[in-house]
Scaffold this active site. Structure first.
Site, PDB file in Angstrom:
ATOM      1  N   ARG A   1       0.803  -1.229   0.000  1.00  0.00           N
ATOM      2  CA  ARG A   1       0.000   0.000   0.000  1.00  0.00           C
ATOM      3  C   ARG A   1       0.834   1.276   0.000  1.00  0.00           C
ATOM      4  O   ARG A   1       0.491   2.249  -0.666  1.00  0.00           O
ATOM      5  CB  ARG A   1      -0.924  -0.003   1.217  1.00  0.00           C
TER       6      ARG A   1
ATOM      7  N   GLU B   1      -6.194  -1.181  17.256  1.00  0.00           N
ATOM      8  CA  GLU B   1      -5.626  -0.104  16.441  1.00  0.00           C
ATOM      9  C   GLU B   1      -5.243   1.105  17.292  1.00  0.00           C
ATOM     10  O   GLU B   1      -4.457   1.955  16.864  1.00  0.00           O
ATOM     11  CB  GLU B   1      -6.630   0.293  15.341  1.00  0.00           C
TER      12      GLU B   1
HETATM   13  C1  LIG Z   1     -13.252  -0.514   5.712  1.00  0.00           C
HETATM   14  C2  LIG Z   1     -12.171  -1.248   6.479  1.00  0.00           C
HETATM   15  C3  LIG Z   1     -11.790  -2.533   6.102  1.00  0.00           C
HETATM   16  C4  LIG Z   1     -10.787  -3.208   6.799  1.00  0.00           C
HETATM   17  N1  LIG Z   1     -10.427  -4.471   6.405  1.00  0.00           N
HETATM   18  C5  LIG Z   1      -9.479  -5.128   7.099  1.00  0.00           C
HETATM   19  C6  LIG Z   1      -9.105  -6.463   6.736  1.00  0.00           C
HETATM   20  O1  LIG Z   1      -9.640  -7.033   5.784  1.00  0.00           O
HETATM   21  N2  LIG Z   1      -8.146  -7.084   7.472  1.00  0.00           N
HETATM   22  C7  LIG Z   1      -7.529  -6.477   8.524  1.00  0.00           C
HETATM   23  O2  LIG Z   1      -6.670  -7.088   9.165  1.00  0.00           O
HETATM   24  N3  LIG Z   1      -7.866  -5.218   8.885  1.00  0.00           N
HETATM   25  C8  LIG Z   1      -8.810  -4.538   8.211  1.00  0.00           C
HETATM   26  N4  LIG Z   1      -9.143  -3.256   8.577  1.00  0.00           N
HETATM   27  C9  LIG Z   1      -8.553  -2.682   9.797  1.00  0.00           C
HETATM   28  C10 LIG Z   1      -9.201  -3.317  11.030  1.00  0.00           C
HETATM   29  O3  LIG Z   1     -10.561  -3.577  10.749  1.00  0.00           O
HETATM   30  C11 LIG Z   1      -9.103  -2.403  12.252  1.00  0.00           C
HETATM   31  O4  LIG Z   1      -7.771  -2.034  12.465  1.00  0.00           O
HETATM   32  C12 LIG Z   1      -9.624  -3.149  13.474  1.00  0.00           C
HETATM   33  O5  LIG Z   1     -10.983  -3.499  13.302  1.00  0.00           O
HETATM   34  C13 LIG Z   1      -9.484  -2.283  14.716  1.00  0.00           C
HETATM   35  O6  LIG Z   1     -10.132  -2.963  15.763  1.00  0.00           O
HETATM   36  P1  LIG Z   1     -10.254  -2.272  17.167  1.00  0.00           P
HETATM   37  O7  LIG Z   1     -11.094  -3.197  17.997  1.00  0.00           O
HETATM   38  O8  LIG Z   1      -8.937  -1.864  17.671  1.00  0.00           O
HETATM   39  O9  LIG Z   1     -11.059  -0.914  16.892  1.00  0.00           O
HETATM   40  P2  LIG Z   1     -12.512  -0.701  16.273  1.00  0.00           P
HETATM   41  O10 LIG Z   1     -13.004  -1.920  15.592  1.00  0.00           O
HETATM   42  O11 LIG Z   1     -12.431   0.576  15.491  1.00  0.00           O
HETATM   43  O12 LIG Z   1     -13.433  -0.510  17.548  1.00  0.00           O
HETATM   44  C14 LIG Z   1     -13.272   0.609  18.389  1.00  0.00           C
HETATM   45  C15 LIG Z   1     -14.544   0.754  19.202  1.00  0.00           C
HETATM   46  O13 LIG Z   1     -14.339   1.777  20.178  1.00  0.00           O
HETATM   47  C16 LIG Z   1     -15.492   2.604  20.200  1.00  0.00           C
HETATM   48  N5  LIG Z   1     -15.106   3.941  20.681  1.00  0.00           N
HETATM   49  C17 LIG Z   1     -14.271   4.835  20.086  1.00  0.00           C
HETATM   50  N6  LIG Z   1     -14.174   5.945  20.839  1.00  0.00           N
HETATM   51  C18 LIG Z   1     -14.956   5.739  21.931  1.00  0.00           C
HETATM   52  C19 LIG Z   1     -15.273   6.520  23.083  1.00  0.00           C
HETATM   53  N7  LIG Z   1     -14.761   7.746  23.275  1.00  0.00           N
HETATM   54  N8  LIG Z   1     -16.119   5.999  24.005  1.00  0.00           N
HETATM   55  C20 LIG Z   1     -16.657   4.763  23.840  1.00  0.00           C
HETATM   56  N9  LIG Z   1     -16.393   3.966  22.778  1.00  0.00           N
HETATM   57  C21 LIG Z   1     -15.555   4.461  21.843  1.00  0.00           C
HETATM   58  C22 LIG Z   1     -15.983   2.628  18.758  1.00  0.00           C
HETATM   59  O14 LIG Z   1     -17.336   3.008  18.705  1.00  0.00           O
HETATM   60  C23 LIG Z   1     -15.751   1.182  18.353  1.00  0.00           C
HETATM   61  O15 LIG Z   1     -16.848   0.386  18.703  1.00  0.00           O
HETATM   62  C24 LIG Z   1     -10.147  -2.567   7.894  1.00  0.00           C
HETATM   63  C25 LIG Z   1     -10.535  -1.279   8.285  1.00  0.00           C
HETATM   64  C26 LIG Z   1     -11.536  -0.622   7.584  1.00  0.00           C
HETATM   65  C27 LIG Z   1     -11.931   0.777   8.014  1.00  0.00           C
END
Ligand SMILES: Cc1cc2nc3c(=O)[nH]c(=O)nc-3n(C[C@H](O)[C@H](O)[C@H](O)COP(=O)(O)OP(=O)(O)OC[C@H]3O[C@@H](n4cnc5c(N)ncnc54)[C@H](O)[C@@H]3O)c2cc1C
Length: 341
Positions: free
Chosen positions: A188, A276
């Site tokens: 990328r 993330e």
């Molecule tokens: C369109 C897209 C496609 C992707 N495809 C892939 C893929 O195919 N393979 C791969 O490995 N990765 C992929 N990624 C990246 C991956 O999905 C993310 O890095 C991963 O889901 C992050 O997970 P997380 O649980 O850390 O955060 P998230 O899934 O973003 O969850 C964070 C949560 O915290 C909550 N939150 C945020 N701020 C607050 C607050 N102040 N108070 C309360 N709650 C809050 C949010 O509402 C959310 O529910 C993709 C990303 C995107 C955007």
């Protein structure tokens, strides 16, 4: 984690009884597993939520926006939040807290993010005294949709198209400037830089990107690969057998974030981070497929370490309401970003 999620019913694609694997750009072998090309993320979330329902001893709460972490003697003792539906403020006391609020790509004009990816976790961590690292390392998804207008479809949907069908990424001179010859092979960061270079040299598409073409694929091949999605594209006025589409980089993922140690502990006692929201695991560029796996592997570790700490920690005494915030009018955001980097 991949097998565990499978046992919980995520439903990964299989071939001859084995989990299917594809080779993503930048990888040296096929090692990306998926559910179907456009639904892996939602399927993983749904599976985790279902597993949580089956797990006793976990109290869930929702509709809360965490605005600040609660501190006592420099340690994290909970969080202050706003109940989104009522606007009521609440405080949650905790023996150990994990920030898992995702990334910040929503802050960028062109992004693949949902509304909740505004970088709240970084502000929460910083406000509590934790450190951030690599905040300048934002990943751009090189072939985000640019034109014609596309309604109700994911702007990064061209990724699965390229996995399945290759496709030709060409400049205004119809030249495949990445030297991929129809393969999907460039990582990328390299692809993003090359696209921006084509645009800067005046070889871009009318809206400031480059062209992605599947015109060499027949209708039958397109339908066999993407069935109903071809109809949804047609509803948007896009016929891939007759036209190329314009694509350009968009903010997609944040490699930087909260600094943690190998046990996912931040610099603030009793405060952990995962997913993330954490910085540093991917260096300056993340390869496709490594984000969900990172969130699962290090999320498990954060959960285990936080649970072990909670088991030997008494519940903190009543946590007070959030302190009134002083207006910080003397802060220059641009200077602050430079200072933090
Ligand atoms: C369109 C897209 C496609 C992707 N495809 C892939 C893929 O195919 N393979 C791969 O490995 N990765 C992929 N990624 C990246 C991956 O999905 C993310 O890095 C991963 O889901 C992050 O997970 P997380 O649980 O850390 O955060 P998230 O899934 O973003 O969850 C964070 C949560 O915290 C909550 N939150 C945020 N701020 C607050 C607050 N102040 N108070 C309360 N709650 C809050 C949010 O509402 C959310 O529910 C993709 C990303 C995107 C955007």
């Amino acid at each position: 984690c991949i097998r565990e999620l499978d046992a919980w019913g995520v439903g990964r694609a299989r071939k001859n009884g084995h989990i299917s694997q594809v080779q993503a750009p930048g990888h040296d072998r096929p090692r990306c597993v998926y559910v179907d090309f456009v639904n892996t993320g939602p399927a993983v979330s749904k599976t985790l939520r279902a597993q949580l329902q089956r797990t006793s001893g976990v109290r869930r709460t929702g509709d809360l926006l965490v605005t600040e972490l609660a501190l006592a003697d420099g340690a994290c003792v909970g969080a202050h939040a706003v109940h989104i539906a009522t606007g009521r403020t609440i405080t949650i006391a905790s023996k150990a807290t994990i920030i898992a609020t995702g990334g910040l790509t929503r802050l960028y004009a062109r992004n693949s993010a949902s509304l909740n990816m505004g970088g709240d976790g970084y502000a929460l961590a910083l406000g509590a005294g934790a450190e951030l690292i690599d905040m300048e390392f934002v990943q751009y998804f090189p072939i985000g949709h640019l034109a014609p207008r596309l309604v109700g479809m994911d702007p990064i949907m061209w990724d699965p198209f390229r996995y399945k069908l290759g496709g030709k990424l060409v400049n205004a001179e119809q030249r495949e400037f990445l030297g991929e010859e129809g393969r999907y092979a460039t990582a990328r960061d390299h692809a993003t830089r090359a696209i921006l270079e084509e645009v800067a040299q005046g070889r871009g598409s009318p809206h400031g990107g480059v062209w992605l073409s599947f015109e060499h694929c027949g209708e039958t091949e397109l339908r066999a690969a993407f069935g109903p999605i071809i109809d949804r594209l047609k509803a948007n006025g896009i016929d891939l057998t007759r036209q190329a589409i314009e694509v350009a980089p968009m903010a997609h993922y944040h490699m930087g974030g909260i600094r943690v140690d190998a046990d996912m502990r931040t610099a603030v006692p009793h405060l952990f981070a995962a997913g993330e929201a954490v910085g540093g695991a991917n260096g300056a560029n993340r390869l496709s497929g490594n984000a969900i796996t990172e969130a699962l592997v290090f999320g498990r570790r954060a959960g285990e370490r936080a649970a072990a700490l909670a088991a030997r920690t008494p519940m903190p005494p009543a946590v007070g309401a959030a302190p009134a915030r002083a207006a910080k009018r003397d802060i220059n955001p641009a200077a602050e970003i430079v200072r933090l980097q």
